[in-house]
Scaffold this motif. Structure first.
Motif, PDB file in Angstrom:
ATOM      1  N   VAL A  90     -53.618 -54.492 -14.535  1.00  0.00           N
ATOM      2  CA  VAL A  90     -54.759 -54.048 -13.726  1.00  0.00           C
ATOM      3  C   VAL A  90     -54.304 -52.829 -12.933  1.00  0.00           C
ATOM      4  O   VAL A  90     -53.599 -52.994 -11.905  1.00  0.00           O
ATOM      5  CB  VAL A  90     -55.286 -55.529 -12.756  1.00  0.00           C
ATOM      6  CG1 VAL A  90     -56.544 -55.125 -12.181  1.00  0.00           C
ATOM      7  CG2 VAL A  90     -55.569 -56.466 -13.968  1.00  0.00           C
ATOM      8  N   LEU A  91     -55.298 -51.751 -13.058  1.00  0.00           N
ATOM      9  CA  LEU A  91     -54.973 -50.712 -12.232  1.00  0.00           C
ATOM     10  C   LEU A  91     -56.057 -50.395 -11.219  1.00  0.00           C
ATOM     11  O   LEU A  91     -57.237 -50.626 -11.616  1.00  0.00           O
ATOM     12  CB  LEU A  91     -54.642 -49.482 -13.345  1.00  0.00           C
ATOM     13  CG  LEU A  91     -53.800 -49.517 -14.254  1.00  0.00           C
ATOM     14  CD1 LEU A  91     -53.526 -48.560 -15.015  1.00  0.00           C
ATOM     15  CD2 LEU A  91     -52.340 -50.001 -13.625  1.00  0.00           C
ATOM     16  N   GLU A  92     -55.716 -49.817 -10.220  1.00  0.00           N
ATOM     17  CA  GLU A  92     -56.850 -49.300  -9.095  1.00  0.00           C
ATOM     18  C   GLU A  92     -56.895 -47.818  -9.201  1.00  0.00           C
ATOM     19  O   GLU A  92     -55.608 -47.140  -9.293  1.00  0.00           O
ATOM     20  CB  GLU A  92     -56.428 -49.731  -7.840  1.00  0.00           C
ATOM     21  CG  GLU A  92     -57.771 -49.512  -6.745  1.00  0.00           C
ATOM     22  CD  GLU A  92     -57.242 -49.964  -5.703  1.00  0.00           C
ATOM     23  OE1 GLU A  92     -58.201 -50.531  -5.082  1.00  0.00           O
ATOM     24  OE2 GLU A  92     -56.326 -50.438  -5.076  1.00  0.00           O
ATOM     25  N   ASN A  93     -58.157 -47.255  -9.283  1.00  0.00           N
ATOM     26  CA  ASN A  93     -57.978 -45.898  -9.250  1.00  0.00           C
ATOM     27  C   ASN A  93     -59.382 -45.645  -8.445  1.00  0.00           C
ATOM     28  O   ASN A  93     -60.622 -45.800  -8.786  1.00  0.00           O
ATOM     29  CB  ASN A  93     -58.357 -45.276 -10.721  1.00  0.00           C
ATOM     30  CG  ASN A  93     -58.487 -43.736 -10.550  1.00  0.00           C
ATOM     31  OD1 ASN A  93     -57.877 -43.272  -9.987  1.00  0.00           O
ATOM     32  ND2 ASN A  93     -59.551 -43.243 -11.281  1.00  0.00           N
ATOM     33  N   ILE A 130     -54.410 -37.466 -21.522  1.00  0.00           N
ATOM     34  CA  ILE A 130     -53.834 -38.912 -20.962  1.00  0.00           C
ATOM     35  C   ILE A 130     -52.574 -38.817 -20.446  1.00  0.00           C
ATOM     36  O   ILE A 130     -52.232 -39.796 -19.638  1.00  0.00           O
ATOM     37  CB  ILE A 130     -53.929 -39.862 -22.000  1.00  0.00           C
ATOM     38  CG1 ILE A 130     -53.376 -39.700 -23.277  1.00  0.00           C
ATOM     39  CG2 ILE A 130     -55.550 -40.014 -22.209  1.00  0.00           C
ATOM     40  CD1 ILE A 130     -53.129 -40.773 -24.270  1.00  0.00           C
ATOM     41  N   PHE A 131     -51.601 -37.822 -20.818  1.00  0.00           N
ATOM     42  CA  PHE A 131     -50.412 -38.104 -20.129  1.00  0.00           C
ATOM     43  C   PHE A 131     -50.051 -37.188 -18.940  1.00  0.00           C
ATOM     44  O   PHE A 131     -50.660 -35.923 -18.818  1.00  0.00           O
ATOM     45  CB  PHE A 131     -49.423 -37.547 -21.264  1.00  0.00           C
ATOM     46  CG  PHE A 131     -49.125 -38.310 -22.670  1.00  0.00           C
ATOM     47  CD1 PHE A 131     -49.587 -39.502 -22.712  1.00  0.00           C
ATOM     48  CD2 PHE A 131     -48.607 -37.551 -23.549  1.00  0.00           C
ATOM     49  CE1 PHE A 131     -49.727 -40.110 -23.733  1.00  0.00           C
ATOM     50  CE2 PHE A 131     -48.704 -38.417 -25.042  1.00  0.00           C
ATOM     51  CZ  PHE A 131     -48.977 -39.713 -25.003  1.00  0.00           C
ATOM     52  N   ALA A 132     -49.115 -37.390 -18.167  1.00  0.00           N
ATOM     53  CA  ALA A 132     -48.841 -36.686 -17.075  1.00  0.00           C
ATOM     54  C   ALA A 132     -47.332 -36.235 -16.802  1.00  0.00           C
ATOM     55  O   ALA A 132     -46.953 -36.239 -15.729  1.00  0.00           O
ATOM     56  CB  ALA A 132     -49.158 -37.600 -15.615  1.00  0.00           C
ATOM     57  N   PRO A 147     -53.323 -43.153 -13.862  1.00  0.00           N
ATOM     58  CA  PRO A 147     -54.333 -44.012 -14.050  1.00  0.00           C
ATOM     59  C   PRO A 147     -55.592 -43.284 -13.922  1.00  0.00           C
ATOM     60  O   PRO A 147     -56.619 -43.692 -14.312  1.00  0.00           O
ATOM     61  CB  PRO A 147     -54.433 -44.761 -12.938  1.00  0.00           C
ATOM     62  CG  PRO A 147     -52.773 -45.273 -12.624  1.00  0.00           C
ATOM     63  CD  PRO A 147     -52.352 -43.622 -12.856  1.00  0.00           C
ATOM     64  N   GLU A 148     -55.868 -42.307 -13.221  1.00  0.00           N
ATOM     65  CA  GLU A 148     -56.885 -41.465 -13.005  1.00  0.00           C
ATOM     66  C   GLU A 148     -57.488 -41.095 -14.317  1.00  0.00           C
ATOM     67  O   GLU A 148     -58.601 -40.827 -14.641  1.00  0.00           O
ATOM     68  CB  GLU A 148     -56.829 -40.133 -11.899  1.00  0.00           C
ATOM     69  CG  GLU A 148     -58.224 -39.651 -11.769  1.00  0.00           C
ATOM     70  CD  GLU A 148     -58.058 -38.499 -10.978  1.00  0.00           C
ATOM     71  OE1 GLU A 148     -58.584 -37.290 -10.918  1.00  0.00           O
ATOM     72  OE2 GLU A 148     -57.178 -38.523  -9.681  1.00  0.00           O
ATOM     73  N   ARG A 149     -56.352 -40.511 -15.072  1.00  0.00           N
ATOM     74  CA  ARG A 149     -56.659 -39.802 -16.592  1.00  0.00           C
ATOM     75  C   ARG A 149     -57.112 -41.046 -17.371  1.00  0.00           C
ATOM     76  O   ARG A 149     -57.605 -40.801 -18.584  1.00  0.00           O
ATOM     77  CB  ARG A 149     -55.441 -39.068 -16.990  1.00  0.00           C
ATOM     78  CG  ARG A 149     -55.078 -37.908 -16.270  1.00  0.00           C
ATOM     79  CD  ARG A 149     -53.985 -37.292 -16.816  1.00  0.00           C
ATOM     80  NE  ARG A 149     -53.541 -36.201 -15.865  1.00  0.00           N
ATOM     81  CZ  ARG A 149     -52.828 -35.066 -16.303  1.00  0.00           C
ATOM     82  NH1 ARG A 149     -52.341 -35.091 -17.356  1.00  0.00           N
ATOM     83  NH2 ARG A 149     -52.341 -34.233 -15.466  1.00  0.00           N
ATOM     84  N   MET A 153     -64.214 -44.626 -17.214  1.00  0.00           N
ATOM     85  CA  MET A 153     -65.257 -43.665 -17.051  1.00  0.00           C
ATOM     86  C   MET A 153     -65.192 -42.278 -17.330  1.00  0.00           C
ATOM     87  O   MET A 153     -66.049 -41.554 -17.916  1.00  0.00           O
ATOM     88  CB  MET A 153     -65.798 -43.951 -15.602  1.00  0.00           C
ATOM     89  CG  MET A 153     -66.425 -45.279 -15.236  1.00  0.00           C
ATOM     90  SD  MET A 153     -67.887 -45.552 -16.267  1.00  0.00           S
ATOM     91  CE  MET A 153     -68.976 -44.519 -15.373  1.00  0.00           C
ATOM     92  N   ARG A 154     -63.739 -41.958 -17.032  1.00  0.00           N
ATOM     93  CA  ARG A 154     -63.347 -40.713 -17.581  1.00  0.00           C
ATOM     94  C   ARG A 154     -63.172 -40.397 -18.955  1.00  0.00           C
ATOM     95  O   ARG A 154     -63.601 -39.452 -19.492  1.00  0.00           O
ATOM     96  CB  ARG A 154     -62.137 -40.239 -16.703  1.00  0.00           C
ATOM     97  CG  ARG A 154     -61.528 -38.890 -16.965  1.00  0.00           C
ATOM     98  CD  ARG A 154     -60.475 -38.475 -15.899  1.00  0.00           C
ATOM     99  NE  ARG A 154     -59.853 -37.145 -16.565  1.00  0.00           N
ATOM    100  CZ  ARG A 154     -58.915 -36.491 -15.745  1.00  0.00           C
ATOM    101  NH1 ARG A 154     -58.509 -37.042 -14.752  1.00  0.00           N
ATOM    102  NH2 ARG A 154     -58.532 -35.396 -16.369  1.00  0.00           N
ATOM    103  N   LEU A 155     -62.499 -41.415 -19.561  1.00  0.00           N
ATOM    104  CA  LEU A 155     -62.425 -41.057 -20.839  1.00  0.00           C
ATOM    105  C   LEU A 155     -63.873 -41.365 -21.518  1.00  0.00           C
ATOM    106  O   LEU A 155     -63.801 -40.370 -22.587  1.00  0.00           O
ATOM    107  CB  LEU A 155     -61.675 -42.408 -21.526  1.00  0.00           C
ATOM    108  CG  LEU A 155     -60.040 -42.634 -21.085  1.00  0.00           C
ATOM    109  CD1 LEU A 155     -59.369 -43.809 -21.450  1.00  0.00           C
ATOM    110  CD2 LEU A 155     -59.237 -41.320 -21.716  1.00  0.00           C
ATOM    111  N   GLY A 156     -64.691 -41.870 -21.057  1.00  0.00           N
ATOM    112  CA  GLY A 156     -66.217 -42.126 -21.668  1.00  0.00           C
ATOM    113  C   GLY A 156     -67.095 -40.563 -21.693  1.00  0.00           C
ATOM    114  O   GLY A 156     -67.369 -40.301 -22.283  1.00  0.00           O
ATOM    115  N   ALA A 157     -66.522 -39.958 -20.758  1.00  0.00           N
ATOM    116  CA  ALA A 157     -67.262 -38.804 -20.167  1.00  0.00           C
ATOM    117  C   ALA A 157     -66.757 -37.825 -20.958  1.00  0.00           C
ATOM    118  O   ALA A 157     -67.423 -36.765 -21.535  1.00  0.00           O
ATOM    119  CB  ALA A 157     -67.150 -38.351 -18.780  1.00  0.00           C
TER     120      ALA A 157
END
Length: 159
Positions: A90-93, A130-132, A147-149, A153-157
């Motif tokens: 479970v990640l928080e961003n 997706i990689f950092a 996690p931001e990547r 919501m970002r992946l969907g956009a």
């Protein structure tokens, strides 16, 4: 998580910045997520499938009174689905939460920021998104995840 392991690979003086990451396995690849974004590890849970959802959505999970969207790393990487046990981080961003579905969660590693390399220029665009970067470990490479990547919501956009 099985434990905490400290890996100090290279020190560039006393100011070398150290970071703690949690290692995860997806297929035969080792990935890492900064622990500052991890709220909890939920083991051996099966998210509920979402009809007509984008391919990267691993399903929905009831989590502490909320409905949590999970992102399947296997789907993002184009790997076949697995019937075996999987873990959810479970990640928080930026105030929102989501789950990251991985094959297994490893240990917490402390690594030097000096050992972190940017993504290679030959990496395809999809994986660049997706990689950092990567970290050099004695046993090979650990691919860093941001996690931001990976936020649904970002992946969907981007899709």
């Amino acid at each position: 998580m099985t434990g905490k392991k400290s890996i100090a690979l290279r020190k560039d003086g006393p100011s070398a910045k150290m970071m703690e990451i949690c290692s995860v396995h997806v297929g035969s690849t080792l990935f890492g997520v900064p622990i500052t974004h991890i709220l909890e590890i939920v083991g051996n849970t099966h998210p509920h499938a979402v009809p007509l959802a984008p391919v990267f959505v691993g399903g929905l999970l009831h989590y502490r009174g909320e409905v949590l969207t999970t992102v399947s790393m296997r789907q993002l990487l184009g790997l076949p689905a697995t019937e075996g046990r999987q873990d959810i981080m479970v990640l928080e961003n930026k105030g929102s939460c989501f789950g990251l579905l991985v094959d297994s969660v490893g240990e917490v590693l402390t690594i030097s920021a000096a050992d972190r390399e940017p993504n290679p220029s030959i990496l395809d665009t999809r994986r660049q998104e997706i990689f950092a970067g990567a970290c050099k470990l004695p046993q090979g490479l650990l691919i860093m995840l941001d996690p931001e990547r990976l936020d649904p919501m970002r992946l969907g956009a981007a899709a």
